[in-house]
Structures are given as structure tokens and as C-alpha cells.
Design an enzyme around this catalytic site. Sequence first.
Site, PDB file in Angstrom:
ATOM      1  N   GLY A 151       0.828  -1.366   0.079  1.00 14.34           N
ATOM      2  CA  GLY A 151      -0.075   0.026   0.103  1.00 14.34           C
ATOM      3  C   GLY A 151       1.096   1.258   0.051  1.00 14.34           C
ATOM      4  N   CYS A 152       2.075   1.171   0.248  1.00  9.40           N
ATOM      5  CA  CYS A 152       2.984   2.300   0.082  1.00  9.40           C
ATOM      6  C   CYS A 152       3.358   2.766  -1.251  1.00  9.40           C
ATOM      7  CB  CYS A 152       4.192   2.033   0.996  1.00  9.40           C
ATOM      8  SG  CYS A 152       3.993   2.241   2.784  1.00  9.40           S
ATOM      9  N   VAL A 153       3.237   3.537  -1.462  1.00  5.57           N
ATOM     10  CA  VAL A 153       3.788   4.248  -2.905  1.00  5.57           C
ATOM     11  C   VAL A 153       5.300   4.787  -3.116  1.00  5.57           C
ATOM     12  CG1 VAL A 153       1.463   4.888  -3.940  1.00  5.57           C
ATOM     13  CG2 VAL A 153       2.818   6.356  -2.629  1.00  5.57           C
TER      14      VAL A 153
END
Length: 101
Positions: free
Chosen positions: A99-101
Site C-alpha cells: 500500500g506504500c507508494v
Amino acid sequence: MSVLEQLTTNEEGFLTNPQDWTPEIAVEIAKLEGIAEMSADHWKIIEFCRQAAKDSGAAPTLRQITKGAGFGTKELFALFPNGPAKKVAKIAGLGKPEGCV
């Protein structure tokens, strides 16, 4: 040659071999991430994340860190500015959280 130059990282700076991690390496990565000194609260979060990743096989998300380590979101952003989940994972020697970009 610094200790970090001897390690293998991916294009985003995450360790490719989590077994290479040591507390000394964490301090050096933290400095690169703009954290001049690691406090007891920093270490509590790092230790929680390393244990959570060991148990689940993946770096914890921001929500998992706030619930499991007992710190609010604002506290995490104060300790690890500009993306705490990603920064904690990097300092803890883990992969990038989902979920981290």
C-alpha cells in the site's frame, strides 16, 4: 567505505537481505532518512515492526503499527516524517509495506 555501501539494496534503498540488518545499520539508514538520533520510541517501533514482519512475513502497515506499537498516527509522523510506514520499514531492514507508494 561505509557499512551501508557494503549492503545490497533495491532501487528504493530497502535492504534486499533482511538478515544483513543490525541496529548499527538502522542508525545509519535513519540518518540518511533525516532522523539524526534514534530515541527509545524510535526503537520501540522498529522492534515492533521487525517482530511483526517475522510473524507475518511482511512489513506492517501504518494502521498495524499504530495499533500494535501503541503510538498514534501523529506521533508516528513526528518520529518518522514524510511516510512513517515506509521509513520505519526501511530503517528496520524490511521490505516496503503493502500500500506504500
